[in-house]
Write an enzyme that holds these catalytic residues in place. Structure first.
Site, PDB file in Angstrom:
ATOM      1  N   ARG A 286      43.074  34.462  49.868  1.00 36.26           N
ATOM      2  CA  ARG A 286      44.512  34.737  49.893  1.00 36.26           C
ATOM      3  C   ARG A 286      45.040  35.156  51.277  1.00 36.26           C
ATOM      4  NH1 ARG A 286      46.976  38.081  47.270  1.00 36.26           N
ATOM      5  NH2 ARG A 286      48.786  36.831  46.697  1.00 36.26           N
TER       6      ARG A 286
ATOM      7  N   TYR B 176      44.037  35.813  41.137  1.00 37.46           N
ATOM      8  CA  TYR B 176      43.993  34.746  42.135  1.00 37.46           C
ATOM      9  C   TYR B 176      42.903  34.961  43.195  1.00 37.46           C
ATOM     10  CZ  TYR B 176      48.433  33.874  39.857  1.00 37.46           C
ATOM     11  OH  TYR B 176      49.402  33.654  38.908  1.00 37.46           O
TER      12      TYR B 176
ATOM     13  N   CYS C 186      31.690  29.582  58.252  1.00 39.60           N
ATOM     14  CA  CYS C 186      31.736  29.034  59.597  1.00 39.60           C
ATOM     15  C   CYS C 186      33.154  28.564  59.863  1.00 39.60           C
ATOM     16  CB  CYS C 186      30.738  27.886  59.693  1.00 39.60           C
ATOM     17  SG  CYS C 186      30.436  27.408  61.367  1.00 39.60           S
ATOM     18  N   GLU C 187      34.069  29.520  59.998  1.00 39.71           N
ATOM     19  CA  GLU C 187      35.497  29.226  60.079  1.00 39.71           C
ATOM     20  C   GLU C 187      36.181  30.494  60.590  1.00 39.71           C
ATOM     21  OE1 GLU C 187      36.938  26.422  57.979  1.00 39.71           O
ATOM     22  OE2 GLU C 187      39.028  27.015  58.155  1.00 39.71           O
TER      23      GLU C 187
ATOM     24  N   TYR D 107      47.835  32.818  52.585  1.00 34.05           N
ATOM     25  CA  TYR D 107      49.190  33.400  52.571  1.00 34.05           C
ATOM     26  C   TYR D 107      49.348  34.636  53.455  1.00 34.05           C
ATOM     27  CZ  TYR D 107      48.493  31.400  47.790  1.00 34.05           C
ATOM     28  OH  TYR D 107      48.157  30.639  46.715  1.00 34.05           O
TER      29      TYR D 107
ATOM     30  N   GLU E 148      55.186  35.235  30.924  1.00 35.22           N
ATOM     31  CA  GLU E 148      53.845  34.743  31.280  1.00 35.22           C
ATOM     32  C   GLU E 148      53.245  35.514  32.445  1.00 35.22           C
ATOM     33  OE1 GLU E 148      54.348  30.032  30.155  1.00 35.22           O
ATOM     34  OE2 GLU E 148      54.914  30.744  32.138  1.00 35.22           O
ATOM     35  N   PRO E 149      52.956  36.788  32.249  1.00 32.96           N
ATOM     36  CA  PRO E 149      52.386  37.549  33.355  1.00 32.96           C
ATOM     37  C   PRO E 149      50.945  37.157  33.660  1.00 32.96           C
ATOM     38  CG  PRO E 149      52.421  38.877  31.358  1.00 32.96           C
ATOM     39  CD  PRO E 149      53.101  37.579  31.023  1.00 32.96           C
TER      40      PRO E 149
ATOM     41  N   ARG F  11      49.416  37.951  37.420  1.00 27.69           N
ATOM     42  CA  ARG F  11      49.076  38.983  38.401  1.00 27.69           C
ATOM     43  C   ARG F  11      49.257  40.401  37.842  1.00 27.69           C
ATOM     44  NH1 ARG F  11      49.637  37.754  43.846  1.00 27.69           N
ATOM     45  NH2 ARG F  11      51.153  36.156  43.325  1.00 27.69           N
TER      46      ARG F  11
HETATM   47  N1  LLP Z   1      53.844  30.902  34.636  1.00 29.71           N
HETATM   48  C1  LLP Z   1      53.874  29.855  35.464  1.00 29.71           C
HETATM   49  C2  LLP Z   1      54.467  28.605  35.014  1.00 29.71           C
HETATM   50  C3  LLP Z   1      53.351  29.962  36.754  1.00 29.71           C
HETATM   51  O1  LLP Z   1      53.407  28.925  37.575  1.00 29.71           O
HETATM   52  C4  LLP Z   1      52.752  31.177  37.157  1.00 29.71           C
HETATM   53  C5  LLP Z   1      52.153  31.310  38.490  1.00 29.71           C
HETATM   54  C6  LLP Z   1      52.715  32.248  36.252  1.00 29.71           C
HETATM   55  C7  LLP Z   1      53.287  32.073  35.005  1.00 29.71           C
HETATM   56  C8  LLP Z   1      52.102  33.580  36.583  1.00 29.71           C
HETATM   57  O2  LLP Z   1      52.738  34.208  37.629  1.00 29.71           O
HETATM   58  P1  LLP Z   1      52.313  35.719  38.037  1.00 29.71           P
HETATM   59  O3  LLP Z   1      52.747  36.627  36.904  1.00 29.71           O
HETATM   60  O4  LLP Z   1      50.859  35.735  38.219  1.00 29.71           O
HETATM   61  O5  LLP Z   1      53.051  35.977  39.283  1.00 29.71           O
HETATM   62  N2  LLP Z   1      48.005  31.619  44.048  1.00 29.71           N
HETATM   63  C9  LLP Z   1      49.196  32.427  44.313  1.00 29.71           C
HETATM   64  C10 LLP Z   1      50.014  32.626  43.077  1.00 29.71           C
HETATM   65  C11 LLP Z   1      50.462  31.327  42.475  1.00 29.71           C
HETATM   66  C12 LLP Z   1      51.253  31.539  41.244  1.00 29.71           C
HETATM   67  C13 LLP Z   1      51.468  30.235  40.551  1.00 29.71           C
HETATM   68  N3  LLP Z   1      52.129  30.336  39.309  1.00 29.71           N
HETATM   69  C14 LLP Z   1      48.751  33.768  44.879  1.00 29.71           C
HETATM   70  O6  LLP Z   1      47.551  33.975  45.045  1.00 29.71           O
HETATM   71  O7  LLP Z   1      49.592  34.618  45.179  1.00 29.71           O
END
Ligand code: LLP
Length: 434
Positions: A333, A393, A364-365, A337, A293-294, A296
């Site tokens: 982000r 994201y 305003c932060e 983070y 499940e990519p 990012r």
């Molecule tokens: N599958 C599930 C169940 C997930 O919870 C996520 C991400 C993904 C797939 C996709 O993961 P990726 O390939 O994108 O790493 N908001 C945070 C990232 C939160 C990710 C949450 N779950 C950020 O901006 O870094």
């Protein structure tokens, strides 16, 4: 054109930055700022790398499911659908967007740790392929809604394998202390298998795990294969149920700044596939269909945000602030983070970057910052700033704080650009107000 940039979809002509072959300055003039630009070719090429490597090393039926939480709007689901891969959706809002885009919902996987009865009914009425079932209440609700509709609903069980992916704590989700899924270590995962097998309108297809995000090593995935294979074998021995599907989640890391490593999607998949073969042989299991499940790694480097500089404030001996016409409302982000980004002055490429500054948003932060202590050429009001690798994201986490309107999204492909999401207007901002 030169190619000294972080990713190969960036180049320059004279002092002007180009993205996917299109001038960033011209995009700013044509569509206004702030603007999120997505490189469709880049996204498609990542999808195809996953597709090809997964078919080769995991076998038939395996494919990527785009984790659409990374960036969700209608056109992106159309692009994903046209590549004949699936999607991971995590809310009825994402689901509705996918349905309205005409997405093949049999390839959609519904995630989330708290799906309401209404969400479950809505997903079934829209032909959702799979629920990734997070817990016992959800299992009961799926059974109830499926029985009412006289259907058999396919599910995966979300399992917490207890792996620390060496990543930021807030974005690590596969450990035991997690609101997601059922842990193997506590025995809850086994109970969930037993309960799922006892539900007559539920077809348990296999398991899902997701160990975290922005992961640069392959080792946590190898661990996941080991733990999940053992679990599959254990459940086969205990209940005679052998998983047909194993979804290993997302998480492959992406290069935001020079110091980040580059990972090879194909090489990772090759190593995961080899480990899977080994474990299936060891436990005498049929190789399950594997999904990844990519999020990012499909869209991050396909994105770039364009801003205009409004002010440059030099506080002698303290800090220099460059303020832009967007900020945490379109990219929270750094505020959330402390994420790293590469920032370029899009019309001053090649000039010496010796002006140390902090790129601040317009809210305003005081925490509204895109990046702290970076080096740019000396910019002035009206200059164009590009923040790289913003495809994931950013738009999906944007907000209307301070009633700042969300930027538009423009897609570029083969030197052409088109609007995928319109810029919000002030009327959009008050459209729900009575
Ligand atoms: N599958 C599930 C169940 C997930 O919870 C996520 C991400 C993904 C797939 C996709 O993961 P990726 O390939 O994108 O790493 N908001 C945070 C990232 C939160 C990710 C949450 N779950 C950020 O901006 O870094």
């Amino acid at each position: 054109m030169s190619n000294k940039f972080l990713h190969d979809n960036l180049s320059s002509v004279g002092s002007n930055l180009y993205f996917a072959g299109v001038s960033v300055k011209e995009l700013a003039m044509r569509y206004g700022t702030p603007l999120l630009v997505l490189d469709e070719g880049k996204m498609r090429s990542h999808i195809n790398e996953y597709k090809d490597a997964m078919a080769k090393y995991f076998g038939k039926g395996s494919m990527p499911l785009y984790a659409s939480k990374a960036c969700s709007f209608k056109e992106i689901y159309r692009i994903v659908d046209s590549e004949e891969v699936g999607t991971d959706i995590v809310s009825p809002g994402e689901l509705y967007t996918a349905v309205c885009a005409g997405f093949d919902m049999s390839k959609a996987f519904f995630h989330g740790n708290n799906k309401t009865d209404k969400d479950i009914a809505f997903a079934m009425d829209n032909g959702i392929g799979y629920f990734v079932c997070d817990g016992i209440e959800e299992l009961d609700a799926i059974q109830r809604e499926a029985a009412y509709r006289e259907i058999t609903q396919k599910i995966l069980l979300r399992i917490a394998p207890g792996i620390d992916p060496h990543t930021h704590k807030k974005i690590s989700t596969g450990g035991i202390d997690s609101k997601f899924g059922s842990a193997i270590a506590t025995g809850l995962a086994e109970t969930m298998v037993k309960e799922a097998l006892a539900r007559s309108n539920v077809e348990l297809m296999g398991y899902h795990c997701h160990i975290g995000s922005q992961i640069f090593e392959v080792d946590p995935y190898i661990d996941a294969v080991d733990i999940m294979s053992e679990f599959i074998a254990d459940m086969k021995a205990k209940f005679g149920f052998e998983a047909k599907v194993l979804n290993l989640g997302g998480g492959f890391g992406v290069r935001y700044v020079e110091s980040d490593p580059t990972i090879s999607i194909t090489e990772n998949i090759k190593q995961i596939g080899a480990q899977l073969d080994k474990k299936c042989a060891e436990y005498n299991l049929n190789k399950p269909i594997i999904y990844l499940e990519p999020g990012r790694s499909l869209v991050a480097d396909a994105g770039l945000t364009i801003y205009e500089v409004g002010s440059v404030k030099e506080i002698k001996g303290v800090k220099n602030y460059v303020s832009i016409d967007g900020g945490m409302t379109d990219n929270p982000r750094f505020a959330l983070y402390q994420s790293s980004y590469t920032v370029l002055a899009a019309t001053h490429i090649g000039e010496e970057a010796n002006f140390k500054c902090t790129l601040a948003g317009r809210c305003c932060e005081s925490g509204d910052i895109i990046q702290e202590d970076i080096y740019l050429p000396k910019v002035t009001r009206g200059d164009i700033i590009a923040v790289l690798v913003t495809g994931a994201y950013n738009y999906s986490m944007s907000s209307n704080y301070n009633r700042v309107a969300r930027p538009g999204v423009v897609i570029v492909r083969d030197g052409e650009s088109r609007i995928a999401v319109k810029r919000e207007t002030y009327d959009d901002l008050i459209s729900l107000d009575l």
